[in-house]
Design an enzyme around this catalytic site. Structure first.
Site, PDB file in Angstrom:
ATOM      1  N   HIS A  66     -71.705 -42.494  40.918  1.00 38.99           N
ATOM      2  CA  HIS A  66     -70.614 -41.853  40.177  1.00 38.99           C
ATOM      3  C   HIS A  66     -69.266 -42.555  40.407  1.00 38.99           C
ATOM      4  O   HIS A  66     -68.412 -42.536  39.516  1.00 38.99           O
ATOM      5  CB  HIS A  66     -70.569 -40.354  40.511  1.00 38.99           C
ATOM      6  N   ASP A  75     -80.949 -43.491  34.346  1.00 38.73           N
ATOM      7  CA  ASP A  75     -81.038 -42.985  35.729  1.00 38.73           C
ATOM      8  C   ASP A  75     -82.289 -42.112  35.881  1.00 38.73           C
ATOM      9  O   ASP A  75     -82.194 -40.895  36.059  1.00 38.73           O
ATOM     10  CB  ASP A  75     -79.745 -42.170  36.000  1.00 38.73           C
ATOM     11  N   GLY A 116     -86.346 -40.056  27.812  1.00 37.84           N
ATOM     12  CA  GLY A 116     -85.121 -40.835  27.967  1.00 37.84           C
ATOM     13  C   GLY A 116     -85.208 -42.224  27.342  1.00 37.84           C
ATOM     14  O   GLY A 116     -84.236 -42.728  26.778  1.00 37.84           O
ATOM     15  N   SER A 168     -73.713 -36.657  36.279  1.00 35.50           N
ATOM     16  CA  SER A 168     -73.119 -37.650  35.369  1.00 35.50           C
ATOM     17  C   SER A 168     -72.568 -37.025  34.073  1.00 35.50           C
ATOM     18  O   SER A 168     -71.504 -37.453  33.612  1.00 35.50           O
ATOM     19  CB  SER A 168     -74.127 -38.769  35.079  1.00 35.50           C
ATOM     20  N   GLU A 198     -81.928 -34.780  28.263  1.00 33.91           N
ATOM     21  CA  GLU A 198     -82.653 -34.291  29.446  1.00 33.91           C
ATOM     22  C   GLU A 198     -83.965 -33.684  28.974  1.00 33.91           C
ATOM     23  O   GLU A 198     -83.979 -32.832  28.091  1.00 33.91           O
ATOM     24  CB  GLU A 198     -81.785 -33.260  30.187  1.00 33.91           C
TER      25      GLU A 198
HETATM   26  C1  LIG Z   1     -81.943 -38.736  38.768  1.00 31.03           C
HETATM   27  S1  LIG Z   1     -81.897 -37.337  37.738  1.00 31.03           S
HETATM   28  C2  LIG Z   1     -80.455 -37.555  36.785  1.00 31.03           C
HETATM   29  C3  LIG Z   1     -79.170 -37.379  37.501  1.00 31.03           C
HETATM   30  C4  LIG Z   1     -77.957 -37.549  36.636  1.00 31.03           C
HETATM   31  N1  LIG Z   1     -78.003 -38.781  35.845  1.00 31.03           N
HETATM   32  C5  LIG Z   1     -76.687 -37.558  37.460  1.00 31.03           C
HETATM   33  O1  LIG Z   1     -76.218 -38.644  37.853  1.00 31.03           O
HETATM   34  O2  LIG Z   1     -76.148 -36.484  37.710  1.00 31.03           O
HETATM   35  C6  LIG Z   1     -83.153 -37.681  36.562  1.00 31.03           C
HETATM   36  C7  LIG Z   1     -83.299 -36.604  35.477  1.00 31.03           C
HETATM   37  O3  LIG Z   1     -84.242 -37.070  34.495  1.00 31.03           O
HETATM   38  C8  LIG Z   1     -85.016 -35.971  34.040  1.00 31.03           C
HETATM   39  N2  LIG Z   1     -86.257 -36.541  33.466  1.00 31.03           N
HETATM   40  C9  LIG Z   1     -87.453 -36.756  34.044  1.00 31.03           C
HETATM   41  N3  LIG Z   1     -88.282 -37.421  33.216  1.00 31.03           N
HETATM   42  C10 LIG Z   1     -87.569 -37.632  32.064  1.00 31.03           C
HETATM   43  C11 LIG Z   1     -87.856 -38.290  30.833  1.00 31.03           C
HETATM   44  N4  LIG Z   1     -89.027 -38.887  30.621  1.00 31.03           N
HETATM   45  N5  LIG Z   1     -86.897 -38.344  29.911  1.00 31.03           N
HETATM   46  C12 LIG Z   1     -85.676 -37.767  30.107  1.00 31.03           C
HETATM   47  N6  LIG Z   1     -85.348 -37.102  31.252  1.00 31.03           N
HETATM   48  C13 LIG Z   1     -86.276 -37.069  32.220  1.00 31.03           C
HETATM   49  C14 LIG Z   1     -85.231 -35.131  35.269  1.00 31.03           C
HETATM   50  O4  LIG Z   1     -85.521 -33.799  34.909  1.00 31.03           O
HETATM   51  C15 LIG Z   1     -83.866 -35.278  35.978  1.00 31.03           C
HETATM   52  O5  LIG Z   1     -82.997 -34.236  35.615  1.00 31.03           O
END
Ligand SMILES: C[S@@+](CC[C@H](N)C(=O)[O-])C[C@H]1O[C@@H](n2cnc3c(N)ncnc32)[C@H](O)[C@@H]1O
Length: 283
Positions: A18, A169, A149, A99, A117
Site C-alpha cells: 500500500h 494481487d 480476476g 487497496s 472480487e
Molecule cells: C490478497 S487478497 C486482496 C487484498 C487487496 N488487494 C488489498 O490489498 O487490500 C486476494 C483477494 O482475491 C479474492 N479472490 C480469490 N480468488 C479470486 C479470483 N479468482 N478472482 C478474483 N478474486 C479472487 C479473495 O477472496 C481475496 O479477497
C-alpha cells in the site's frame, strides 16, 4: 476459495504494497488527465483489526502497528501512505484499509475505478464498505464486479482513458499463480501496452520466484522490482518475504521507494536477514 484477507490485513506485506500503491497512484496523478484503476483481486475494502479473524494471529502487530508506533522521522512516501490511510478510516486505528479504500480515497473527479472480487461474502462487504466511503467522500465513479480476476483484466482493457493502473494481487492459495500472473500480464499488455501494472507475490519458493521474474524480464517492458524480506526462513508457516513488480513504473516512483528502504527494514525487519531490494529490469 478459502482465503480471507482479514487474517492478514495490515501485515508487513500490506504495508509495503500500500505504500507503493499510494506512491504509484500519486505519481500518475501528477498529470491532470483522468485515469482508470482496476483492482482485479480487491478484497472487502476495510478490515477491523479487532475482529475474531484478525485477533487469531494478529499479523498487523508486525506490520502497520510498527509504523504507527514509529518514533523516527518518516520518508515522504510513508507519510503520504499514512495520510491516505487516516483519511480512509477517519483516523480510527482499529481499522486498516484495503487497496479499494486507498484507491477510493485518492480518486479525483476525473478518475474512475473498477474493484473486482470473486468471493461472495467479501464482495457483499466490499459493496457496503465502498458505499460508506463514497457517502463520506462523494466520489461516484466507482464500480464493483464479481468475476475471476484474470477475466476482469481482459474485460476492462484497454480503458477509454488510455491511462491506467492495474493491480493484480491474487491469494496464492492454489498452485500455478505465478504462471497465471505472468500470462495475464502478457495478455494485459497486448491490450494496454502503456498501462501501469502492479503485481504482488508471496515469496516462499526461491525457484518459483526466479522463474517468474525471468518470465517478466522476457516480456521486455521496463519493470521496477521491489522485494522485502523481514526474517529468514525458519520452517514456521508465516510469510517472511514478498515482492512487487511494477510494469511501466511511473516517473519518480523508484526514487520515492528507494528513500523508504532503511526505515522499512528498521521498523519491519525481525532479524539480521531483513532486506529490501529495489531494481529496474529492461530499463
Ligand atoms: C490478497 S487478497 C486482496 C487484498 C487487496 N488487494 C488489498 O490489498 O487490500 C486476494 C483477494 O482475491 C479474492 N479472490 C480469490 N480468488 C479470486 C479470483 N479468482 N478472482 C478474483 N478474486 C479472487 C479473495 O477472496 C481475496 O479477497
Amino acid at each position: 476459495m478459502n482465503y480471507r484477507h482479514s487474517f492478514h490485513a495490515g501485515n508487513f506485506a500490506d504495508v509495503l504494497k500500500h505504500i507503493v500503491l499510494v506512491a504509484a497512484l500519486g505519481a500518475m496523478q501528477k498529470k491532470d488527465a483522468g485515469l482508470f484503476v482496476l483492482d482485479a483481486f480487491a478484497g472487502c475494502g476495510v478490515y477491523d483489526l479487532h475482529s475474531e479473524q484478525a485477533a487469531r494471529s494478529p499479523e498487523f502487530l508486525e506490520g502497520i502497528n510498527k509504523i504507527w508506533d514509529a518514533k523516527a522521522a518518516l520518508p515522504a512516501a510513508i507519510k503520504n501512505y499514512l495520510n491516505v490511510l487516516d483519511e480512509a478510516t477517519e483516523g480510527k486505528e482499529r481499522f486498516y484499509p484495503g487497496s479499494p479504500f486507498f484507491v477510493g480515497q485518492m480518486l479525483r473527479d476525473q478518475d474512475r475505478a473498477v474493484f473486482n472480487e470473486l468471493h461472495p461474502l467479501e464482495k457483499l462487504e466490499l459493496d457496503k464498505n465502498l458505499s460508506d466511503l463514497q457517502t463520506r467522500n462523494g466520489k461516484r465513479r466507482v464500480k464493483t464486479t464479481q468475476i475471476d480476476g484474470y477475466l476482469a483484466i481482459k474485460a476492462n482493457l484497454p480503458p477509454p482513458e488510455r491511462r491506467g493502473l492495474i493491480i493484480i494481487d491474487p491469494p496464492f492459495e492454489i498452485a500455478g499463480e505465478f504462471e497465471r500472473m505472468a500470462l495475464a500480464l502478457q495478455q494485459g499488455l497486448k491490450r494496454f501496452a502503456t498501462g501501469v501494472f502492479m503485481l504482488w507475490h508471496a515469496d516462499k519458493d526461491e525457484n518459483a520466484v526466479r522463474k517468474y521474474r525471468q518470465a517478466i524480464k522476457s516480456i521486455g517492458k521496463e519493470a521496477l522490482i521491489i522485494d522485502l524480506r523481514i526474517a529468514k526462513e525458519d520452517g514456521t508457516t508465516g510469510l517472511k518475504a514478498n515482492g512487487l513488480t511494477i510494469i511501466n513504473p511511473p516517473f519518480g516512483l523508484e526514487a520515492q521507494i528507494e528513500a523508504t528502504k532503511s526505515v522499512i527494514c528498521k521498523l519491519l525487519g525481525k532479524d539480521e536477514s531483513a532486506k529490501m531490494v529495489i531494481k529496474l529490469l529492461n530499463s
